[in-house]
Design a protein around this motif. Structure first.
Motif, short mmCIF file in Angstrom:
data_model
loop_
_atom_site.label_atom_id
_atom_site.label_comp_id
_atom_site.label_asym_id
_atom_site.label_seq_id
_atom_site.Cartn_x
_atom_site.Cartn_y
_atom_site.Cartn_z
N LEU A 1 -7.48 4.71 -5.82
CA LEU A 1 -6.11 4.80 -6.33
C LEU A 1 -6.00 5.75 -7.52
O LEU A 1 -4.95 6.36 -7.73
CB LEU A 1 -5.59 3.42 -6.73
N ASN A 2 -7.07 5.86 -8.27
CA ASN A 2 -7.08 6.76 -9.44
C ASN A 2 -7.50 8.18 -9.09
O ASN A 2 -7.77 8.98 -9.98
CB ASN A 2 -7.98 6.18 -10.53
N LYS B 1 -12.72 -4.29 -4.85
CA LYS B 1 -11.54 -3.95 -5.65
C LYS B 1 -11.81 -2.75 -6.53
O LYS B 1 -10.97 -1.85 -6.64
CB LYS B 1 -11.10 -5.15 -6.49
N GLU B 2 -12.98 -2.70 -7.14
CA GLU B 2 -13.32 -1.56 -8.00
C GLU B 2 -13.35 -0.26 -7.20
O GLU B 2 -12.88 0.78 -7.68
CB GLU B 2 -14.66 -1.80 -8.69
N GLU C 1 -1.20 -1.67 -6.77
CA GLU C 1 -2.15 -2.67 -7.28
C GLU C 1 -2.98 -3.23 -6.13
O GLU C 1 -2.51 -3.36 -5.01
CB GLU C 1 -1.39 -3.82 -7.96
N TYR D 1 -11.65 0.40 -4.44
CA TYR D 1 -10.27 0.78 -4.12
C TYR D 1 -9.51 1.24 -5.36
O TYR D 1 -8.65 2.12 -5.27
CB TYR D 1 -9.54 -0.37 -3.41
N ASP D 2 -9.81 0.66 -6.52
CA ASP D 2 -9.19 1.15 -7.76
C ASP D 2 -9.60 2.59 -8.04
O ASP D 2 -8.79 3.40 -8.49
CB ASP D 2 -9.57 0.25 -8.94
N ARG E 1 -5.42 -6.67 -5.46
CA ARG E 1 -5.78 -7.97 -6.01
C ARG E 1 -6.87 -8.62 -5.14
O ARG E 1 -6.85 -8.50 -3.93
CB ARG E 1 -4.57 -8.91 -6.01
#
Length: 139
Positions: free
Chosen positions: A41-42, A34-35, A86, A37-38, A88
């Motif tokens: 996304l950023n 998740k980190e 998002e 992919y975050d 999850r």
């Protein structure tokens, strides 16, 4: 008197069973996925690529292609689904890698993530992960 003792025992027994500590699943690999992919996304495509399990020496041109692919993925998601807003964590399934003697020599996992798109669609993806020196990487 016997009735009172019986009622007290009925009240204590559930308390004894409710005091055990429930084992929590190991979701460290899913949190790492998740980190990564975050980061993507950023706009941190390079950091996203650093989260991939790659050999120590990778040709610069190949690394640049991976970064370009990550950017294209984001652009495609923007065009097809109004972007990803998002990520999850849903679940994580871990597996130990054992040698012929049955001793653990490594760990892998499958991280299950949900991508929430801007057009209100959600998609569950499975991200294969591998642990190296205590750090989780995407395969």
């Amino acid at each position: 008197m016997k009735k009172l003792l019986f009622i007290i025992c009925l009240g204590i027994v559930p308390l004894l069973f409710s005091c055990h500590e429930e084992e929590k699943p190991d979701i460290a690999a899913a949190v790492a996925a998740k980190e990564y992919y975050d980061l993507l996304l950023n706009g941190n495509s390079e950091q996203f690529v650093r989260g991939m399990y790659l050999p120590d020496t990778v040709p610069v041109s190949y690394r640049e292609q991976l970064i370009a692919n990550a950017k294209m993925f984001l652009e495609n998601m923007k065009n097809e689904h109004s972007g990803i807003y998002e990520i999850r964590v849903v679940n994580c399934v871990n597996e130990d890698i054992k040698d012929t003697k049955g001793e653990t020599i490594g760990r892998t996992a499958t991280a299950f993530l949900v991508m929430c798109f801007g057009d209100s669609l959600n998609e569950e993806v499975a991200v294969p992960m591998v642990e190296r020196n205590g750090q989780w990487y995407m395969k």
